[in-house]
Design a protein around this motif. Structure first.
Motif, PDB file in Angstrom:
ATOM      1  N   GLY A  20      38.244  35.006  36.880  1.00 38.87           N
ATOM      2  CA  GLY A  20      37.590  34.090  35.959  1.00 38.87           C
ATOM      3  C   GLY A  20      36.258  33.560  36.449  1.00 38.87           C
ATOM      4  O   GLY A  20      35.554  32.883  35.705  1.00 38.87           O
ATOM      5  N   ASN A  21      35.891  33.834  37.701  1.00 41.60           N
ATOM      6  CA  ASN A  21      34.597  33.376  38.220  1.00 41.60           C
ATOM      7  C   ASN A  21      33.460  34.130  37.561  1.00 41.60           C
ATOM      8  O   ASN A  21      33.585  35.298  37.199  1.00 41.60           O
ATOM      9  CB  ASN A  21      34.480  33.598  39.722  1.00 41.60           C
ATOM     10  N   ALA A  59      24.944  47.059  41.456  1.00 38.94           N
ATOM     11  CA  ALA A  59      26.246  47.722  41.572  1.00 38.94           C
ATOM     12  C   ALA A  59      27.308  46.665  41.807  1.00 38.94           C
ATOM     13  O   ALA A  59      27.054  45.649  42.451  1.00 38.94           O
ATOM     14  CB  ALA A  59      26.233  48.714  42.733  1.00 38.94           C
ATOM     15  N   VAL A  60      28.492  46.910  41.278  1.00 41.14           N
ATOM     16  CA  VAL A  60      29.613  46.003  41.446  1.00 41.14           C
ATOM     17  C   VAL A  60      30.808  46.826  41.892  1.00 41.14           C
ATOM     18  O   VAL A  60      31.138  47.831  41.268  1.00 41.14           O
ATOM     19  CB  VAL A  60      29.962  45.272  40.122  1.00 41.14           C
ATOM     20  N   GLY A  65      42.390  47.970  37.927  1.00 39.23           N
ATOM     21  CA  GLY A  65      42.883  46.993  36.970  1.00 39.23           C
ATOM     22  C   GLY A  65      41.992  45.777  36.786  1.00 39.23           C
ATOM     23  O   GLY A  65      42.352  44.865  36.059  1.00 39.23           O
ATOM     24  N   VAL A  66      40.848  45.745  37.425  1.00 36.88           N
ATOM     25  CA  VAL A  66      39.952  44.608  37.301  1.00 36.88           C
ATOM     26  C   VAL A  66      39.063  44.803  36.082  1.00 36.88           C
ATOM     27  O   VAL A  66      38.482  45.858  35.892  1.00 36.88           O
ATOM     28  CB  VAL A  66      39.077  44.441  38.569  1.00 36.88           C
ATOM     29  N   LYS A  67      38.989  43.764  35.264  1.00 36.80           N
ATOM     30  CA  LYS A  67      38.119  43.807  34.096  1.00 36.80           C
ATOM     31  C   LYS A  67      36.955  42.870  34.364  1.00 36.80           C
ATOM     32  O   LYS A  67      37.132  41.794  34.916  1.00 36.80           O
ATOM     33  CB  LYS A  67      38.865  43.342  32.848  1.00 36.80           C
ATOM     34  N   LEU A  68      35.766  43.300  33.974  1.00 38.22           N
ATOM     35  CA  LEU A  68      34.616  42.428  34.136  1.00 38.22           C
ATOM     36  C   LEU A  68      33.642  42.628  32.992  1.00 38.22           C
ATOM     37  O   LEU A  68      33.672  43.625  32.286  1.00 38.22           O
ATOM     38  CB  LEU A  68      33.933  42.637  35.482  1.00 38.22           C
ATOM     39  N   LYS A  69      32.802  41.631  32.838  1.00 34.05           N
ATOM     40  CA  LYS A  69      31.770  41.658  31.803  1.00 34.05           C
ATOM     41  C   LYS A  69      30.440  41.506  32.528  1.00 34.05           C
ATOM     42  O   LYS A  69      30.295  40.652  33.385  1.00 34.05           O
ATOM     43  CB  LYS A  69      31.987  40.493  30.844  1.00 34.05           C
TER      44      LYS A  69
END
Length: 186
Positions: A20-21, A59-60, A65-69
């Protein structure tokens, strides 16, 4: 946090990120620095003396299973970039501000370490409490630890069932080294 590798040297920067960060990153070409933010708060300079002659690519790295925006400016940023772009004509004030930023990050890092230490101590206490009834039943510590770990510390009943189902492994366990670093008895 951020892990940066410089040849063989590796450094950790910033606080640990949680689900959530919101994490921000920006490059100040004039100052030749890269900074990160967490929840809109500046974490200070992560990299200094960044050459403008190299090609930087965002780059990230994430696990399964990690979702990010990702926001490249299509939405407002949490961090107010205009405060970073202001040029402070007073170099003494700028240095004082940087010193305060460093002290703030050190306090935050210390608080994070203390929180993690308390969390670990709490987990240790829960494991110790889970072991006590089994030790009182006469089971050996090594077998109690093995049973609790095998059952995911899901309770005394599950551990007893595991112990009863695995009586034939007691002799094998004598030869296996078991780590007790996570369980401390009074």
């Amino acid at each position: 946090g951020i892990n940066a590798e410089y040849g063989r040297k590796q450094e950790t920067y910033g606080l640990h990120f949680r689900a959530g960060n919101t994490v921000g990153c920006f490059w100040n070409k004039q100052e030749r620095t890269i900074r990160f933010t967490r929840q809109g708060e500046d974490l200070g300079e992560a990299f200094k003396e960044v050459s403008s002659s190299i090609n930087l690519v965002p780059a990230v790295g994430v696990g399964n299973g990690v979702k990010l925006k990702v926001n490249f400016g299509q939405e407002p940023f949490l961090f107010n970039l205009s405060t970073q772009l202001e040029v402070d004509p007073d170099p003494t004030a700028r240095e004082q501000k940087k010193k305060e930023e460093v002290e703030k990050r050190q306090r935050e890092r210390q608080e994070e370490e203390e929180r993690r230490k308390k969390e670990k101590e709490s987990e240790e206490l829960a494991k110790l409490e889970a072991a006590q009834p089994l030790l009182a039943m006469g089971y050996e510590l090594k077998r109690v630890v093995r049973a609790l770990e095998a059952t995911g510390y899901s309770g005394v009943e599950a551990a007893v069932v595991w112990l009863l189902e695995h009586t034939d492994t007691a002799a094998e366990e004598e030869e296996e080294p078991v780590s007790y670093t996570h369980l401390t008895l009074p």
